[in-house]
Design a protein around this motif. Sequence first.
Motif, PDB file in Angstrom:
ATOM      1  N   GLN A  89       0.802  -1.212   0.000  1.00 29.25           N
ATOM      2  CA  GLN A  89       0.000   0.000   0.000  1.00 29.25           C
ATOM      3  C   GLN A  89       0.841   1.271   0.000  1.00 29.25           C
ATOM      4  OE1 GLN A  89      -3.598   1.662   2.757  1.00 29.25           O
ATOM      5  NE2 GLN A  89      -3.851  -0.106   1.484  1.00 29.25           N
ATOM      6  N   LYS A  98       5.417   2.978  -3.472  1.00 24.60           N
ATOM      7  CA  LYS A  98       5.003   3.264  -4.841  1.00 24.60           C
ATOM      8  C   LYS A  98       5.638   2.346  -5.868  1.00 24.60           C
ATOM      9  CE  LYS A  98       5.821   7.668  -5.497  1.00 24.60           C
ATOM     10  NZ  LYS A  98       5.538   8.971  -4.960  1.00 24.60           N
ATOM     11  N   ARG A 112       1.684  -3.234  -8.292  1.00 24.61           N
ATOM     12  CA  ARG A 112       1.013  -2.561  -7.189  1.00 24.61           C
ATOM     13  C   ARG A 112      -0.412  -2.159  -7.541  1.00 24.61           C
ATOM     14  NH1 ARG A 112       1.061   3.124  -5.420  1.00 24.61           N
ATOM     15  NH2 ARG A 112       0.589   3.130  -3.191  1.00 24.61           N
ATOM     16  N   GLU A 113      -0.568  -1.486  -8.670  1.00 19.16           N
ATOM     17  CA  GLU A 113      -1.896  -1.007  -9.033  1.00 19.16           C
ATOM     18  C   GLU A 113      -2.880  -2.163  -9.122  1.00 19.16           C
ATOM     19  OE1 GLU A 113      -2.630   2.099  -9.045  1.00 19.16           O
ATOM     20  OE2 GLU A 113      -0.549   2.658  -8.649  1.00 19.16           O
ATOM     21  N   LEU A 120      -3.614  -3.519  -5.523  1.00 15.76           N
ATOM     22  CA  LEU A 120      -4.440  -2.616  -4.730  1.00 15.76           C
ATOM     23  C   LEU A 120      -5.867  -2.573  -5.264  1.00 15.76           C
ATOM     24  CD1 LEU A 120      -2.074   0.357  -3.883  1.00 15.76           C
ATOM     25  CD2 LEU A 120      -2.792  -1.550  -2.451  1.00 15.76           C
ATOM     26  N   ALA A 121      -6.001  -2.671  -6.580  1.00 18.40           N
ATOM     27  CA  ALA A 121      -7.349  -2.665  -7.154  1.00 18.40           C
ATOM     28  C   ALA A 121      -8.146  -3.858  -6.640  1.00 18.40           C
ATOM     29  CB  ALA A 121      -7.268  -2.683  -8.678  1.00 18.40           C
ATOM     30  N   ARG A 149      -9.009  -3.214  -2.980  1.00 15.91           N
ATOM     31  CA  ARG A 149     -10.018  -2.182  -3.028  1.00 15.91           C
ATOM     32  C   ARG A 149     -11.394  -2.771  -3.317  1.00 15.91           C
ATOM     33  NH1 ARG A 149      -6.999   2.032  -5.806  1.00 15.91           N
ATOM     34  NH2 ARG A 149      -7.393   1.010  -7.784  1.00 15.91           N
ATOM     35  N   SER A 192      -3.116   8.608  -5.113  1.00 19.86           N
ATOM     36  CA  SER A 192      -4.332   8.215  -5.815  1.00 19.86           C
ATOM     37  C   SER A 192      -4.758   6.807  -5.407  1.00 19.86           C
ATOM     38  CB  SER A 192      -4.104   8.291  -7.322  1.00 19.86           C
ATOM     39  OG  SER A 192      -3.079   7.405  -7.709  1.00 19.86           O
ATOM     40  N   ALA A 193      -3.800   5.986  -5.022  1.00 18.70           N
ATOM     41  CA  ALA A 193      -4.124   4.604  -4.673  1.00 18.70           C
ATOM     42  C   ALA A 193      -5.043   4.527  -3.457  1.00 18.70           C
ATOM     43  CB  ALA A 193      -2.850   3.810  -4.410  1.00 18.70           C
ATOM     44  N   VAL A 223     -10.015   6.131  -2.843  1.00 14.55           N
ATOM     45  CA  VAL A 223     -10.950   5.202  -3.452  1.00 14.55           C
ATOM     46  C   VAL A 223     -12.341   5.784  -3.554  1.00 14.55           C
ATOM     47  CG1 VAL A 223     -11.800   2.862  -3.360  1.00 14.55           C
ATOM     48  CG2 VAL A 223      -9.602   3.435  -2.320  1.00 14.55           C
ATOM     49  N   HIS A 279      -8.011  13.159  -5.289  1.00 15.74           N
ATOM     50  CA  HIS A 279      -6.620  13.228  -5.706  1.00 15.74           C
ATOM     51  C   HIS A 279      -6.260  14.496  -6.456  1.00 15.74           C
ATOM     52  CE1 HIS A 279      -2.657  12.043  -6.613  1.00 15.74           C
ATOM     53  NE2 HIS A 279      -2.870  11.748  -7.866  1.00 15.74           N
TER      54      HIS A 279
END
Lengths: 216, 216
Positions: free
Chosen positions: A120, A123, A128-129, A132-133, A136, B183-184, B187, B192
């Motif tokens: 989290q 960066k 990562r994206e 996290l998605a 989320r 931005s992560a 949610v 952002h």
Amino acid sequence: MKDAAALSTFRHLPPDKQERVLTAALEEFADKGYHQASLNKVVAQAGIAKGSIYQYFPNKEGLFSFLFQQALGAVRRTLTAVKEETLEQDLFSRLEKSLRAGVRFLREHPRIYNFYLKIQYDKNVPFREEFLAVIRRHAAEYFGSLVRRAKARGELRPGVPEDAVLFLLDAVFDRFLQATALSALDVTLGLHQAPPEIVDKRIREIIGLLREGLAA
Amino acid sequence: MKDAAALSTFRHLPPDKQERVLTAALEEFADKGYHQASLNKVVAQAGIAKGSIYQYFPNKEGLFSFLFQQALGAVRRTLTAVKEETLEQDLFSRLEKSLRAGVRFLREHPRIYNFYLKIQYDKNVPFREEFLAVIRRHAAEYFGSLVRRAKARGELRPGVPEDAVLFLLDAVFDRFLQATALSALDVTLGLHQAPPEIVDKRIREIIGLLREGLAA
DNA sequence: ATCTTTCATGACCACTTGGTCATAACACAA
DNA sequence: TTGTGTTATGACCAAGTGGTCATGAAAGAT
């Protein structure tokens, strides 16, 4: 989520060896994050040769990906369990129980939680994206379903903005768990190594504040 | 906080050169965290030779320490400014204004904020405990003084546990700022890159929820 | 013009990293 | 025993790191 599979050699390994490797790797990633983690340390801790890890996983990213998959599975199982167990209760009881379940999970799987935190807040972690998605999505589903159900039952003050409620819950839950896991963030509540009664008391206090508000 | 001083050579440098070096270093640390940050990249970006950086600072830790000191100064200045400006207002206006000031600071000094986040979430940063303790002290003083004043004025619901209130404020503020910066983590609220009106609206919503509670 | 002090430079060092690969050990079959 | 396919191994590689240091360039003072 392509590289998530272990190589066939790894799958044919005796389970205890598999576990030694995975435990060592999870520990290292949880401790150092992705880049700072050292495969040299992992193989040393697992008691295997440097070359072997590359017979088990395509590369560092592959190992990392595989661990994420495993961790996600563990989280999902407890999430859905709590959700179903508390289905018929009112929102605030459900929130209390969810938070308790969160603390329990975190104490049973501290490495998984730290692993997640690194993803989290760093960066530069691969995938990562993507990762996290996925997280989320699960969190939004979970809280979203609680809140919508509460709204339908008239448990929420009319006119409260749903987005803001979701944000608030997310913020408070996340920070509460962070405080029980990281002593550095445990400034006000003394949760870090507290016994369950203390934690429960704090949970009731926090949920109580969320429920009734701060104002006189 | 011993190593925080720059070497005398650095202090005698023309200001624009000083700034080039500090900016490059802050950017690198904010982006990569302590260990992952590369002094080679810093010197390249600053347009100086590798050896020069060691004429300015004793070592990587010293440079890091110096940057922390600088950043802390900037934060403290805005904190005390807001605190004094809002002294006579009620708690919830003060909270709104504090949050707005936080967002403003973060947009004006994004590198400082990221720098701070790295310290908070990377266990292996040098002087971490020291640094976090300092930040902690400032935050506790700030919120503590707001809350005590509110309590004395009877703005708080009687019987609310002060610890829990402080936790809640800390959690919500921190997460709100994180959401506008990363931005992560943004949610639910879409903060952002949102324009000030949107941010203000969100702030009012959140503070409203804290004030009046969620329950019907 | 010469001396001295301060600042700049980049080749260099020891060390660690992720990743490779030729070789050896092993297990099971014929 | 010989062969075959799978697993284990650690020396090795290129690349990058923080840090050093001998050398040289500037700048000022005399």
